[in-house]
Write a protein that holds these residues in place. Structure first.
Motif, mmCIF file in Angstrom:
data_model
loop_
_atom_site.group_PDB
_atom_site.id
_atom_site.type_symbol
_atom_site.label_atom_id
_atom_site.label_comp_id
_atom_site.label_asym_id
_atom_site.label_seq_id
_atom_site.Cartn_x
_atom_site.Cartn_y
_atom_site.Cartn_z
ATOM 1 N N SER A 180 -16.904 40.130 -18.574
ATOM 2 C CA SER A 180 -16.195 39.756 -19.800
ATOM 3 C C SER A 180 -17.005 38.765 -20.634
ATOM 4 O O SER A 180 -17.633 37.852 -20.098
ATOM 5 C CB SER A 180 -14.824 39.160 -19.468
ATOM 6 O OG SER A 180 -14.964 38.040 -18.611
ATOM 7 N N PRO A 181 -16.994 38.924 -21.952
ATOM 8 C CA PRO A 181 -17.759 38.049 -22.856
ATOM 9 C C PRO A 181 -17.027 36.728 -23.103
ATOM 10 O O PRO A 181 -15.838 36.592 -22.785
ATOM 11 C CB PRO A 181 -17.837 38.881 -24.137
ATOM 12 C CG PRO A 181 -16.588 39.704 -24.115
ATOM 13 C CD PRO A 181 -16.330 40.025 -22.675
ATOM 14 N N PRO A 182 -17.708 35.747 -23.687
ATOM 15 C CA PRO A 182 -17.081 34.452 -23.991
ATOM 16 C C PRO A 182 -15.837 34.572 -24.868
ATOM 17 O O PRO A 182 -14.938 33.731 -24.788
ATOM 18 C CB PRO A 182 -18.194 33.690 -24.716
ATOM 19 C CG PRO A 182 -19.461 34.297 -24.201
ATOM 20 C CD PRO A 182 -19.148 35.742 -23.992
ATOM 21 N N MET A 234 -13.442 36.373 -24.512
ATOM 22 C CA MET A 234 -12.258 36.644 -23.689
ATOM 23 C C MET A 234 -11.891 35.443 -22.815
ATOM 24 O O MET A 234 -11.211 35.589 -21.803
ATOM 25 C CB MET A 234 -12.498 37.874 -22.807
ATOM 26 C CG MET A 234 -12.581 39.181 -23.569
ATOM 27 S SD MET A 234 -12.812 40.608 -22.466
ATOM 28 C CE MET A 234 -11.314 40.545 -21.481
ATOM 29 N N LEU A 235 -12.316 34.281 -23.210
ATOM 30 C CA LEU A 235 -12.085 33.071 -22.421
ATOM 31 C C LEU A 235 -10.618 32.907 -22.020
ATOM 32 O O LEU A 235 -10.308 32.516 -20.891
ATOM 33 C CB LEU A 235 -12.549 31.844 -23.213
ATOM 34 C CG LEU A 235 -12.367 30.478 -22.535
ATOM 35 C CD1 LEU A 235 -13.197 30.389 -21.264
ATOM 36 C CD2 LEU A 235 -12.741 29.350 -23.500
ATOM 37 N N ARG A 236 -9.710 33.238 -22.917
ATOM 38 C CA ARG A 236 -8.290 33.067 -22.633
ATOM 39 C C ARG A 236 -7.777 34.045 -21.581
ATOM 40 O O ARG A 236 -6.710 33.827 -21.007
ATOM 41 C CB ARG A 236 -7.485 33.230 -23.921
ATOM 42 C CG ARG A 236 -7.726 32.114 -24.936
ATOM 43 C CD ARG A 236 -6.840 32.293 -26.150
ATOM 44 N NE ARG A 236 -7.028 31.224 -27.126
ATOM 45 C CZ ARG A 236 -6.369 31.137 -28.277
ATOM 46 N NH1 ARG A 236 -5.466 32.073 -28.588
ATOM 47 N NH2 ARG A 236 -6.599 30.129 -29.107
ATOM 48 N N GLN A 237 -8.509 35.132 -21.354
ATOM 49 C CA GLN A 237 -8.088 36.117 -20.349
ATOM 50 C C GLN A 237 -8.670 35.846 -18.958
ATOM 51 O O GLN A 237 -8.322 36.530 -17.996
ATOM 52 C CB GLN A 237 -8.503 37.527 -20.785
ATOM 53 C CG GLN A 237 -7.580 38.181 -21.793
ATOM 54 C CD GLN A 237 -7.843 37.727 -23.208
ATOM 55 O OE1 GLN A 237 -8.995 37.570 -23.614
ATOM 56 N NE2 GLN A 237 -6.786 37.502 -23.966
ATOM 57 N N PHE A 238 -9.564 34.862 -18.835
ATOM 58 C CA PHE A 238 -10.221 34.606 -17.549
ATOM 59 C C PHE A 238 -9.204 34.335 -16.440
ATOM 60 O O PHE A 238 -9.313 34.858 -15.325
ATOM 61 C CB PHE A 238 -11.186 33.425 -17.659
ATOM 62 C CG PHE A 238 -12.438 33.724 -18.441
ATOM 63 C CD1 PHE A 238 -12.709 35.000 -18.908
ATOM 64 C CD2 PHE A 238 -13.359 32.715 -18.711
ATOM 65 C CE1 PHE A 238 -13.863 35.277 -19.635
ATOM 66 C CE2 PHE A 238 -14.516 32.979 -19.430
ATOM 67 C CZ PHE A 238 -14.765 34.253 -19.898
ATOM 68 N N ASP A 239 -8.218 33.510 -16.735
ATOM 69 C CA ASP A 239 -7.226 33.162 -15.712
ATOM 70 C C ASP A 239 -6.414 34.386 -15.296
ATOM 71 O O ASP A 239 -6.142 34.591 -14.110
ATOM 72 C CB ASP A 239 -6.291 32.069 -16.239
ATOM 73 C CG ASP A 239 -5.329 31.584 -15.170
ATOM 74 O OD1 ASP A 239 -5.767 30.866 -14.257
ATOM 75 O OD2 ASP A 239 -4.136 31.945 -15.237
ATOM 76 N N GLU A 294 -12.472 48.718 -23.286
ATOM 77 C CA GLU A 294 -13.760 48.382 -23.892
ATOM 78 C C GLU A 294 -14.753 47.815 -22.875
ATOM 79 O O GLU A 294 -15.962 47.768 -23.131
ATOM 80 C CB GLU A 294 -13.563 47.381 -25.040
ATOM 81 C CG GLU A 294 -13.133 45.978 -24.623
ATOM 82 C CD GLU A 294 -11.633 45.829 -24.411
ATOM 83 O OE1 GLU A 294 -11.155 44.683 -24.343
ATOM 84 O OE2 GLU A 294 -10.943 46.867 -24.300
ATOM 85 N N LEU A 295 -14.240 47.395 -21.702
ATOM 86 C CA LEU A 295 -15.110 46.848 -20.654
ATOM 87 C C LEU A 295 -15.309 47.813 -19.487
ATOM 88 O O LEU A 295 -16.058 47.502 -18.556
ATOM 89 C CB LEU A 295 -14.521 45.536 -20.113
ATOM 90 C CG LEU A 295 -14.433 44.346 -21.068
ATOM 91 C CD1 LEU A 295 -13.806 43.156 -20.351
ATOM 92 C CD2 LEU A 295 -15.801 43.974 -21.611
ATOM 93 N N ASP A 296 -14.627 48.955 -19.530
ATOM 94 C CA ASP A 296 -14.687 49.890 -18.400
ATOM 95 C C ASP A 296 -16.120 50.260 -18.028
ATOM 96 O O ASP A 296 -16.498 50.245 -16.855
ATOM 97 C CB ASP A 296 -13.892 51.162 -18.718
ATOM 98 C CG ASP A 296 -12.403 50.979 -18.475
ATOM 99 O OD1 ASP A 296 -12.023 49.939 -17.894
ATOM 100 O OD2 ASP A 296 -11.624 51.867 -18.869
ATOM 101 N N GLU A 320 -16.559 28.375 -16.331
ATOM 102 C CA GLU A 320 -15.163 28.689 -16.638
ATOM 103 C C GLU A 320 -14.634 29.814 -15.740
ATOM 104 O O GLU A 320 -13.485 29.765 -15.274
ATOM 105 C CB GLU A 320 -15.025 29.096 -18.109
ATOM 106 C CG GLU A 320 -15.253 27.969 -19.106
ATOM 107 C CD GLU A 320 -16.731 27.678 -19.352
ATOM 108 O OE1 GLU A 320 -17.030 26.725 -20.092
ATOM 109 O OE2 GLU A 320 -17.587 28.421 -18.806
ATOM 110 N N LYS A 321 -15.461 30.811 -15.494
ATOM 111 C CA LYS A 321 -15.038 31.922 -14.636
ATOM 112 C C LYS A 321 -14.864 31.464 -13.190
ATOM 113 O O LYS A 321 -13.907 31.856 -12.511
ATOM 114 C CB LYS A 321 -16.061 33.059 -14.716
ATOM 115 C CG LYS A 321 -16.085 33.768 -16.063
ATOM 116 C CD LYS A 321 -17.141 34.865 -16.113
ATOM 117 C CE LYS A 321 -17.149 35.557 -17.478
ATOM 118 N NZ LYS A 321 -18.167 36.625 -17.567
#
Length: 342
Positions: free
Chosen positions: A219-221, A223-228, A248-250, A183-184
Motif C-alpha cells: 500500500s502507498p503512503p 493509504m495511511l488511514r487504512q493501515f490499521d 487497485e492493489l490486487d 507506520e506499517k
C-alpha cells in the motif's frame, strides 16, 4: 481398551522434538522448511526446562540425580517419549493422559478415529470410523496436523499428497526501505503481528489474512488511514473485517506473494539438489544410518511442502495472467463501441 464403531473426533498429542538432537541437525536438515523455526523454539524450551531443573534440583542432589543419567541427551529423549505419547481426552475438557499401548496405534491420514474417556466403563475407549476385518491393522488419527508437525511430534512424514491437512508456511515481510515502514510496523504490532509473519498455505488455497498482509505491504503512503484496518484484517482477531478488497492493489499484492513463494521454492529445490551428496563422510555405520534416516525424512518433507508451494505459484500466476488479459480486453471493448459511432 474397548474398540467400537462410532462418530468422528480427533485425538492429539502435545508436540515434541523427534530424531533431531542438536541445533546443527535442525539447521542442516530443515534448512529449507519454515518448520525449522518452530523446531528451534521447541528445542530451546526443552533445553531451558532441563537447565532450570539442573540448577534447582539435579546439581543440589547429585547422588539422587547422577549426571551420567540426568543429562541433556537423556532429558531430550525422555521428553520426546513422554509428549509424543500424551493423549488429549475431549470428554475431559482436553485433559491429557498417558494411555498404555495406545502409542502402538499407527497414524493414517485417511481415518478419523479417536481415543476418549468413557464414563460408563471408566476406561479409555478407542472409537473407529469403519469396520475392520480380523487381522487387519487398525489405524488412528494423531490429529489434523501438517507433515512438518507430524515430523516434529512423531518422527515421520506421510507420503506426499496423502495428507489433506498438510500445509507449508510462507513468510512475508515488510521492506525496511518502505517509506511508511514505521507506520506499517506500528499498525502490525498493535494487532499482535511483526514485520515478518508466516502464513499456512494448503493445496486448496491460503488464508484471507495473507492477502490483507500483502495489501498492507504494497500500500502507498496515500493509504495511511487504512493501515490499521489492513493490519487488523491480517491478524485473525475476532471481529476484524476479513473481506477487505482493494482491486487497485490486487496486482501488486499477488506479485509480492508470488515473488516470496518462488524464493521459497528455490530454497527447497536447492536443498533437494544438494541432499544427494549430504552425509557421505561418516565412517560409523550407526551414525551413517541415523543421518541417512534424518535426511530421508527431510527430503520427504521438502517434496510435500514444495508441492504446496508449486500449487500456490500456479494459482498466483494464473490470476495475474487473467488480470492482464482483462486489462487488454477492456480497451478492445471500448474501441469496438467507439467504432460503432464513427
Amino acid at each position: 481398551m474397548v474398540c467400537r464403531k462410532g462418530v468422528l473426533s480427533v485425538s492429539s498429542a502435545t508436540a515434541s522434538l523427534h530424531g533431531f538432537r542438536t541445533r546443527s541437525e535442525l539447521d542442516r536438515y530443515l534448512e529449507a522448511s519454515k518448520i525449522r523455526e518452530r523446531a528451534i523454539e521447541m528445542s530451546n524450551d526443552v533445553a531451558g526446562t532441563y537447565n532450570d531443573l539442573k540448577l534447582r534440583i539435579f546439581s543440589k542432589y547429585p547422588d539422587l540425580f547422577p549426571e551420567e543419567v540426568f543429562n541433556m541427551e537423556t532429558f531430550r529423549w525422555s521428553f520426546g517419549i513422554l509428549f509424543s505419547r500424551l493423549v488429549r481426552l475431549p470428554s475431559m475438557c482436553g485433559k491429557v493422559a498417558l494411555v498404555p499401548w495406545a502409542d502402538m496405534l499407527n497414524h493414517s491420514c485417511e481415518v478419523e478415529t479417536y481415543l476418549d474417556y468413557d464414563k460408563s466403563s471408566k476406561g479409555i475407549v478407542f472409537t473407529t470410523d469403519r469396520q475392520y476385518q480380523p487381522g487387519e491393522q487398525v489405524f488412528i488419527s494423531y490429529g489434523k496436523k501438517s507433515n512438518g508437525e507430524l515430523l516434529l511430534s512423531y518422527g515421520f512424514v506421510p507420503e506426499e499428497g496423502t495428507n489433506p491437512s498438510d500445509s507449508a508456511e510462507l513468510s512475508l515481510s515488510l521492506e525496511k526501505s518502505d517509506k511508511c515502514y514505521k507506520e506499517k510496523l506500528e499498525a502490525l504490532r498493535k494487532h499482535g503481528l511483526s514485520a515478518s509473519h508466516c502464513f499456512p498455505l494448503q493445496v486448496t488455497g491460503w488464508p484471507v489474512q495473507m492477502m490483507a498482509y500483502a495489501y498492507l505491504v504494497v500500500s502507498p503512503p496515500s493509504m495511511l488511514r487504512q493501515f490499521d484496518e489492513l493490519a487488523a484484517a491480517a491478524s485473525s482477531k475476532t471481529g476484524a473485517r476479513q473481506d477487505i478488497r482493494f482491486p487497485e492493489l490486487d496486482g501488486q499484492a499477488l506479485r509480492f506473494i508470488l515473488d516470496n513463494c518462488e524464493a521459497s521454492i528455490a530454497k527447497y529445490s536447492k536443498f533437494l539438489q544438494e541432499s544427494g551428496s549430504m552425509d557421505l563422510d561418516f565412517t560409523s555405520p550407526k551414525q551413517l544410518n541415523r543421518r541417512l534416516f534424518l535426511k530421508q525424512l527431510a527430503v520427504n518433507l521438502c517434496y510435500s511442502e514444495r508441492r504446496i508451494l508449486h500449487r500456490t505459484q500456479y494459482i498466483l500466476r494464473r490470476r495475474l495472467r487473467d488480470m492482464r488479459t482483462d486489462e487488454l480486453r477492456a480497451p478492445r471493448i471500448f474501441d469496438g463501441f467507439w467504432n460503432l459511432f464513427k
